[in-house]
Design a protein around this motif. Structure first.
Motif, PDB file in Angstrom:
ATOM      1  N   VAL A 248      -8.875  -7.595  31.259  1.00  0.00           N
ATOM      2  CA  VAL A 248      -7.498  -7.831  30.824  1.00  0.00           C
ATOM      3  C   VAL A 248      -6.620  -6.602  31.040  1.00  0.00           C
ATOM      4  CG1 VAL A 248      -6.027  -8.435  28.865  1.00  0.00           C
ATOM      5  CG2 VAL A 248      -8.250  -9.545  29.149  1.00  0.00           C
ATOM      6  N   ALA A 249      -7.141  -5.415  30.743  1.00  0.00           N
ATOM      7  CA  ALA A 249      -6.348  -4.197  30.895  1.00  0.00           C
ATOM      8  C   ALA A 249      -5.906  -3.998  32.342  1.00  0.00           C
ATOM      9  CB  ALA A 249      -7.134  -2.992  30.406  1.00  0.00           C
ATOM     10  N   GLU A 250      -6.784  -4.387  33.280  1.00  0.00           N
ATOM     11  CA  GLU A 250      -6.461  -4.212  34.696  1.00  0.00           C
ATOM     12  C   GLU A 250      -5.372  -5.161  35.180  1.00  0.00           C
ATOM     13  OE1 GLU A 250      -7.855  -2.092  37.379  1.00  0.00           O
ATOM     14  OE2 GLU A 250      -7.995  -0.994  35.496  1.00  0.00           O
ATOM     15  N   GLY A 255      -1.116  -1.244  40.695  1.00  0.00           N
ATOM     16  CA  GLY A 255      -2.075  -0.641  41.604  1.00  0.00           C
ATOM     17  C   GLY A 255      -3.520  -0.787  41.162  1.00  0.00           C
ATOM     18  N   GLY A 256      -3.747  -1.614  40.114  1.00  0.00           N
ATOM     19  CA  GLY A 256      -5.084  -1.768  39.558  1.00  0.00           C
ATOM     20  C   GLY A 256      -5.942  -2.761  40.324  1.00  0.00           C
ATOM     21  N   TYR A 260      -3.891  -6.397  44.397  1.00  0.00           N
ATOM     22  CA  TYR A 260      -3.951  -6.999  45.727  1.00  0.00           C
ATOM     23  C   TYR A 260      -2.950  -6.306  46.658  1.00  0.00           C
ATOM     24  CZ  TYR A 260      -6.565 -10.491  43.112  1.00  0.00           C
ATOM     25  OH  TYR A 260      -7.467 -11.103  42.296  1.00  0.00           O
ATOM     26  N   ARG A 261      -2.011  -7.077  47.218  1.00  0.00           N
ATOM     27  CA  ARG A 261      -0.998  -6.481  48.108  1.00  0.00           C
ATOM     28  C   ARG A 261       0.388  -6.610  47.485  1.00  0.00           C
ATOM     29  NH1 ARG A 261      -2.543  -5.287  53.296  1.00  0.00           N
ATOM     30  NH2 ARG A 261      -4.619  -6.004  53.925  1.00  0.00           N
ATOM     31  N   ALA A 320     -13.245  -8.409  47.853  1.00  0.00           N
ATOM     32  CA  ALA A 320     -14.176  -7.440  48.455  1.00  0.00           C
ATOM     33  C   ALA A 320     -13.646  -6.013  48.388  1.00  0.00           C
ATOM     34  CB  ALA A 320     -14.440  -7.815  49.905  1.00  0.00           C
ATOM     35  N   LYS A 321     -12.322  -5.846  48.339  1.00  0.00           N
ATOM     36  CA  LYS A 321     -11.727  -4.504  48.370  1.00  0.00           C
ATOM     37  C   LYS A 321     -11.569  -3.918  46.980  1.00  0.00           C
ATOM     38  CE  LYS A 321      -9.154  -5.621  52.564  1.00  0.00           C
ATOM     39  NZ  LYS A 321      -7.810  -5.743  53.215  1.00  0.00           N
ATOM     40  N   GLU A 322     -11.957  -4.641  45.938  1.00  0.00           N
ATOM     41  CA  GLU A 322     -11.805  -4.135  44.574  1.00  0.00           C
ATOM     42  C   GLU A 322     -12.876  -3.087  44.250  1.00  0.00           C
ATOM     43  OE1 GLU A 322     -11.819  -7.482  42.005  1.00  0.00           O
ATOM     44  OE2 GLU A 322     -10.106  -8.436  42.971  1.00  0.00           O
TER      45      GLU A 322
END
Length: 322
Positions: A248-250, A255-256, A260-261, A320-322
Motif C-alpha cells: 500500500v505504501a508503494e 517513482g515507486g 510504471y511509466r 518484471a522491472k519492479e
C-alpha cells in the motif's frame, strides 16, 4: 411522475437541479456522514420495508404460476440478457473499496460486500422482471411516465413506495459523485476532494439536463464494456501476478514500485482497451446503430477472459522491472 401525481405539474429540469444539488452536497459531506447519519438510520430500513411491501403486493396481486409457465418470445438471447444483468452490479465494483475500507476486518469487508451485493441485486432484478411480466409493461420512450413506474404506482400504496425509492436513489448519485472525486484525487492529489465533488456535480447537472435517458439497454452495454475488461485485468494482476498482495505504501510513492511509466500502467490500459473492443464487437451498441457480431454469444465472459489472459501474458512485462 410523483410531481404530476402530488402537485399536478411536471418540471424535469427542476428535479435535475434539485437532485444534482442534493447529491453534490452529500458527496461533499462524505461517506461517514451519509452512511452513518442517513443510510444506516433511515434509508436502509425505509427501502427494506418498501421492498418487502412491493414484493408481497406483486405476489398477492398477480398469478405467479402463470408467469412461470409463460414461454419466452425469443427477442432477447440468454447470453445478451446475462450481459445486461451483469452490467449494472459490475459498474459499482471500482467504487466498493471507497466504502469497504472503513470495515474493521477483512472478513467484514469481504462477506459484507459480497452478500450485500448479491441479495439486493438478485431481489430487485427478480422483482422488476416479475412486475414487468405481470403488468404487461411495454417500453414506450415517448410515454410521459415510464411504464414500469406506472406499474409500481398501480399497486396498493404504490405511490408511497415510489416516494421512498426516490429518496433512496439519492445515495447512488452520491456514490457516483463521491467515488469519481476520489478517483480523480488519486490522479491529482494536490486538488481537494470537495473541489472535485463540486466540479463533478456541475458536470452531472449539465448531463442530466441535456441527455435523454431512453437508450438504457445501450447504456448498460456501454458500462459493461468498460468495467468487465477492467475487472479481468485487475483479477489477473492481483490474484496471479501479485499473489494477492499490494504494498500500500508503494502505491502512493512517486517513482515507486507501481509508478510504471509516468504513473500509468500502459500495458494494463492497452489490455483494457482490447477488452472493451472485444466486448462491443460482440454485443454491438443499439443507440449508435452498431450491430454486434455475435450477441447470442454474450460479451461478458469472452471479454473478461481476453483481458484476463492477455494481462497474464503482457502484465509480466510491466512487473518484471519492479
Amino acid at each position: 411522475a410523483l410531481s404530476l401525481r402530488l402537485f399536478g405539474f411536471d418540471n424535469y429540469l427542476l428535479w435535475v437541479v434539485f437532485f444534482a444539488l442534493l447529491t453534490t452536497l452529500m458527496a461533499i459531506g462524505g461517506p461517514i456522514v451519509v452512511v452513518k447519519q442517513y443510510m444506516e438510520k433511515f434509508a436502509f430500513w425505509a427501502v427494506l420495508l418498501t421492498t418487502v411491501w412491493l414484493t408481497a403486493a406483486v405476489l398477492l396481486n398477480y398469478d405467479v404460476r402463470e408467469w412461470w409457465n409463460r414461454p419466452g418470445t425469443g427477442e432477447l438471447t440468454f447470453w445478451l440478457a446475462v450481459d445486461l444483468v451483469i452490467a449494472m452490479p459490475i459498474s459499482w465494483f471500482p467504487l466498493v473499496a471507497d466504502y469497504s475500507r472503513f470495515a474493521r476486518t477483512r472478513a467484514e469487508a469481504g462477506w459484507g460486500t459480497g452478500l450485500e451485493y448479491f441479495i439486493p441485486h438478485a431481489w430487485f432484478y427478480a422483482l422488476g422482471a416479475l412486475l414487468t411480466l405481470a403488468a404487461g409493461v411495454i417500453v414506450d420512450p415517448n410515454a410521459p411516465v415510464a411504464p414500469l413506474i406506472s406499474a409500481i404506482a398501480g399497486l396498493t400504496a404504490g405511490w408511497a413506495a415510489l416516494l421512498v425509492l426516490l429518496v433512496d436513489e439519492t445515495d447512488e448519485g452520491f456514490a457516483n459523485i463521491y467515488s469519481t472525486a476520489v478517483s480523480l484525487q488519486n490522479l491529482f492529489p494536490q486538488v481537494g476532494q470537495r473541489a472535485f465533488a463540486l466540479a463533478i456535480g456541475v458536470l452531472v447537472l449539465v448531463l442530466g439536463a441535456t441527455i435523454p435517458l431512453v437508450q438504457y439497454e445501450s447504456f448498460l452495454l456501454l458500462i459493461g464494456s468498460f468495467f468487465v475488461p477492467l475487472l479481468g485485468a485487475l483479477l489477473a494482476d492481483y490474484f496471479i501476478l501479485r499473489r494477492g498482495r499490494y504494498d500500500v505504501a508503494e502505491v502512493y510513492r512517486v517513482g515507486g514500485r507501481y509508478w510504471y511509466r509516468g504513473g500509468f500502467n500502459w500495458v494494463a490500459i492497452i489490455v483494457w482497451a482490447v477488452g472493451v473492443a472485444v466486448y462491443l464487437a460482440i454485443s454491438g451498441l443499439p443507440a449508435l446503430n452498431l450491430p454486434g457480431l455475435a450477441p447470442w454469444l454474450g460479451a461478458t465472459l469472452p471479454s473478461l477472459a481476453v483481458s484476463f489472459v492477455l494481462y497474464l501474458i503482457l502484465g509480466r512485462l510491466a512487473t518484471a522491472k519492479e
